[in-house]
Design an enzyme around this catalytic site. Structure first.
Site, PDB file in Angstrom:
ATOM      1  N   CYS A 156       0.812  -1.224   0.000  1.00  0.00           N
ATOM      2  CA  CYS A 156       0.000   0.000   0.000  1.00  0.00           C
ATOM      3  C   CYS A 156       0.848   1.278   0.000  1.00  0.00           C
ATOM      4  O   CYS A 156       0.552   2.234  -0.729  1.00  0.00           O
ATOM      5  CB  CYS A 156      -0.949  -0.011   1.193  1.00  0.00           C
ATOM      6  SG  CYS A 156      -0.193  -0.484   2.741  1.00  0.00           S
ATOM      7  N   HIS A 178      -2.894   6.453   4.380  1.00  0.00           N
ATOM      8  CA  HIS A 178      -1.476   6.653   4.694  1.00  0.00           C
ATOM      9  C   HIS A 178      -1.008   8.004   4.153  1.00  0.00           C
ATOM     10  O   HIS A 178      -1.487   8.467   3.110  1.00  0.00           O
ATOM     11  CB  HIS A 178      -0.608   5.596   4.003  1.00  0.00           C
ATOM     12  CG  HIS A 178      -0.765   4.198   4.524  1.00  0.00           C
ATOM     13  ND1 HIS A 178      -1.446   3.880   5.665  1.00  0.00           N
ATOM     14  CD2 HIS A 178      -0.269   3.016   4.041  1.00  0.00           C
ATOM     15  CE1 HIS A 178      -1.385   2.571   5.859  1.00  0.00           C
ATOM     16  NE2 HIS A 178      -0.677   2.019   4.888  1.00  0.00           N
TER      17      HIS A 178
END
Ligand code: A2P
Length: 332
Positions: free
Chosen positions: A128, A241
């Site tokens: 990710c 994130h």
């Protein structure tokens, strides 16, 4: 049109996003099969006005399935992805199990869509943090080759799955209530704290998350020479994130040139307002497809004009996982 799409890990944080994206992006399939552990077998999940029943994952699960989206962890992928591929199904695997296998394409559709063609039954979805970094970095690399990337991550609970998200929520309640915190998923208290990414540390002192960012970027860019160094940190954010990214280009480049390239780049949205200050934040990136990019500025420590700093936020569950996998399925 697919005959049957299976979701392996259907009850998990990414699995749930797979299901909602199949609906939202109108992925054409005659049927959907939800697979998880025996613990979840029989559970009902609402989809498009009807109930789908979760089935236990077994070696026979892939008969009649032509696409399987896996997100149930590396060991499940290692065991079941080859079984699915042998049954004639194309697997898009969200785990790290096959990412660095030379025979398995590792794909971000905005970066290297053509690599999908080389698959032999399994296509790997990158890490990710890597995905969120390469979506804005790749178009810049196209116009001015990047020599070196220095990245620091601020990673959300969602990257460690549903149980980690619940742990952050529970710990936050416990701290506010003055109760003792009992970490379970993570090694340390997560609420009101941050810590170095909880993956294993290798002999070179880098943890595996950091080395994924190094190796996966090189593989997708088809560029062994690009230098990448990463420091990965978990922060008490629920979802999405963020990353501080420092770039060293081959030739001088200005922030305006970077903005110009990124304003046309697929999957990127520039959020870079200096007054009043508005820059990428995980809260704004959550639930969004695009990677938000801002704080675009000349790196004053590179007097040759070849350095750029920027800050990005991207939804780890969407572009960092389920959306990228569904985009790969769309390429197929
Ligand atoms: P289950 O809910 O039945 O445990 P997350 O990444 O959010 O933690 O989710 C992990 C997903 O992987 C869940 O859907 C979980 O199902 C699934 N999973 C975990 N262990 C197995 C297993 N042994 N077989 C099949 N699915 C599994």
């Amino acid at each position: 049109m697919f005959k049957c799409v299976a979701i392996v890990g259907a009850t998990g944080a990414v699995g749930q996003e797979f299901l909602s994206l199949i609906d939202k992006r109108n992925l054409q399939t005659e049927s959907i099969k939800l697979l998880a552990s025996a613990r979840s077998a029989g559970k009902k999940v609402a989809f498009n006005g009807r109930d789908l029943t979760v089935e236990e994952l077994t070696p026979d699960s892939f008969n009649g399935v032509d696409l399987a989206l896996f997100s149930a962890g590396g060991s499940i992928s290692k065991e079941y992805a080859p079984i699915a591929a042998n049954a004639g199904c194309v697997v898009v695997d969200n785990s790290s199990a096959f990412r660095m296998d030379p025979a398995t394409p590792l794909v971000v559709p905005e970066v290297n869509p053509e690599d999908v063609r080389n698959h032999k039954g399994i296509i790997a979805n990158p890490n990710c943090s890597t995905i969120i970094m390469v979506v804005p970095v790749w178009p810049l690399h196209q116009v001015n080759p990047i020599k070196r990337i220095v990245v620091s991550t601020y990673q959300a609970a969602s990257g460690a799955g549903q149980a980690a998200m619940l742990e952050l929520e529970q710990e936050t309640r416990d701290v506010l209530a003055g109760k003792q915190v009992t970490p379970n998923i993570f090694p340390y208290q997560y609420a009101f704290n941050l810590f170095s990414h909880n993956s294993d540390v290798g002999d070179n002192g880098y943890n595996t998350e950091e080395m994924k960012m190094v190796n996966e970027t090189r593989k997708m860019f088809h560029c062994e020479g690009i230098q990448v160094t990463a420091t990965c940190v978990r922060v008490p954010v629920m979802r999405a994130h963020s990353e501080a990214i420092n770039l060293q280009f081959t030739n001088p480049i200005t922030p305006d040139e970077v903005r110009d390239v990124l304003s046309k780049a697929p999957g990127v949205r520039i959020v870079d307002q200096r007054s009043p200050q508005h820059y990428p934040m995980p809260i704004d990136a959550s639930g969004k497809d695009d990677v938000l990019v801002g704080r675009i500025r000349q790196d004053i420590s590179q007097p040759d004009g070849c350095g750029i700093d920027m800050f990005v936020s991207g939804d780890q569950l969407l572009k960092g996982a389920a959306l990228n996998a569904v985009q790969i399925a769309e390429l197929l």
